[in-house]
Design a protein around this motif. Structure first.
Motif: not given
Length: 384
Positions: A132-160
């Protein structure tokens, strides 16, 4: 006297008060300072995207092969040629039949989302072995749909991302697709994607790379209602526009019908993207909002606040450690329940739900949310 001072004095006179900002500034859940007036105080930097033109992604169905050039697949489909294929099902990873004429991207996240707090190394190894061109997904959509703030979403994406680097090495950063859900705060969501490009680029530089994140943006489910399909369409159209304007590499519209979805409702949801792209051509620009003083300012605020939270997470042993301790879940819970209370109080307005409502409150916040679980909750569920 500067132009800004002249503006302030004029507004003070018209509003008949010296404290104009108490009237003109509006509170927001992100604690972002939104000013009523902006002037250019920073140098504009164009934020590129990976793809030359944003992919308009359709959930696969018969008859769309000639209209769609990118598909989201939950099961194997044979005979597709010259398509961008986004793999959405972990079970499909092992059995997908690839064609040389197609391009393949994985949206499959290898993290557990509960207190098990693990990376599925077997699944990750399977994905990394694929052409594949890109093999691993990092799902931050779950966090948004669970009610995370934008700041949390971006920080969690970096953390993962950091957790994956520690497990597989810095080269993994070039193999990631970030799946973001786009909410209804139009300019904030534009700034969210722009801020993440800055942040991921900064993270990659920590490992002597200079990378742009590959962003797959989809419409949110958080602000959609079962009994309000027409308004769902309007909301998702604005979300798609935010994603394209901010330079997402691929966009996908979830079905505007929450229940009783049909082939027609899926097709209509996809064709929202087609109309936006072909009528306004916003899917071809790298960074259409560059130079907007307002967007540049809030982009910088989101970047700074998200980076600060990311560093705090790292100081406490990282994303997985805080997921295992329940701190990630608690952060999301606190923001989600506050957002839900704003809906209940009418501070956040959803037309047809709590503004000109068709519904009454049927579930409490305590019934909807669990401090120990990250789960998708639509704001309208309280009324359904």
């Amino acid at each position: 006297m500067s132009g800004f001072d002249n503006w302030e004095k004029l507004v003070q006179k018209q509003l008949k008060t010296d404290d104009i900002y108490a009237i003109l500034q509006k509170e927001n859940l992100e604690n972002i300072d939104v000013k009523p007036y902006y002037q250019n105080n920073s140098e504009t930097k164009i934020l590129p995207k990976v793809e030359e033109s944003t992919h308009l992604v359709a959930e696969y169905q018969d008859g769309l092969e000639e209209q769609a050039f990118a598909f989201l697949l939950n099961e194997n489909v044979e005979g597709l040629e010259e398509k961008a294929i986004f793999i959405n099902n972990p079970d499909l990873a092992e059995h997908i039949l690839t064609e040389e004429t197609n391009r393949y991207f994985s949206l499959i996240d290898v993290f557990s989302d509960d207190k098990n707090a693990k990376i599925n190394e077997h699944l990750a190894g399977e994905l990394l072995s694929k052409a594949f061109e890109r093999q691993i997904g990092i799902d931050v959509s779950l966090h948004q749909n669970a009610g995370a703030s934008i700041i949390q979403q971006l920080a969690f994406a970096l953390g993962k991302s950091k957790e994956l680097v520690e497990k597989f090495g810095p080269e993994i950063l070039e193999k990631l697709v970030f799946r973001l859900a786009i909410g209804s705060n139009y300019f904030f969501e534009i700034a969210k994607i722009r801020a993440f490009k800055y942040l991921f680029n900064q993270l990659s530089k920590e490992f002597e790379k200079d990378l742009i994140p590959y962003i797959f943006a989809e419409t949110s489910l958080r602000n959609k209602a079962k009994n309000d399909e027409e308004n769902n369409l309007i909301r998702s159209t604005l979300e798609l526009a935010s994603a394209m304007i901010s330079g997402a590499d691929a966009v996908f519209s979830n079905d505007h019908k929450i229940e009783n979805q049909t082939e027609l409702s899926k097709e209509i949801s996809f064709k929202q993207q087609v109309v936006l792209a072909y009528e306004s051509i916003i899917n071809v620009f790298e960074d259409a909002s560059s130079g907007s003083y307002f967007v540049e300012d809030i982009t910088q605020q989101f970047a700074e606040k998200s980076w600060k939270l990311f560093l705090e997470i790292e100081e406490k042993d990282g994303y997985l450690a805080l997921l295992k301790s329940g701190d990630i879940q608690k952060m999301i819970f606190e923001h989600a329940t506050r957002e839900q209370s704003w809906v209940e109080e009418g501070k956040i307005k959803l037309i047809g739900v709590n503004l000109y409502p068709k519904l009454e409150v049927k579930k409490t916040i305590a019934e909807l949310y669990n401090v120990d679980e990250i789960k998708k909750v639509r704001l309208a569920e309280m009324f359904e």
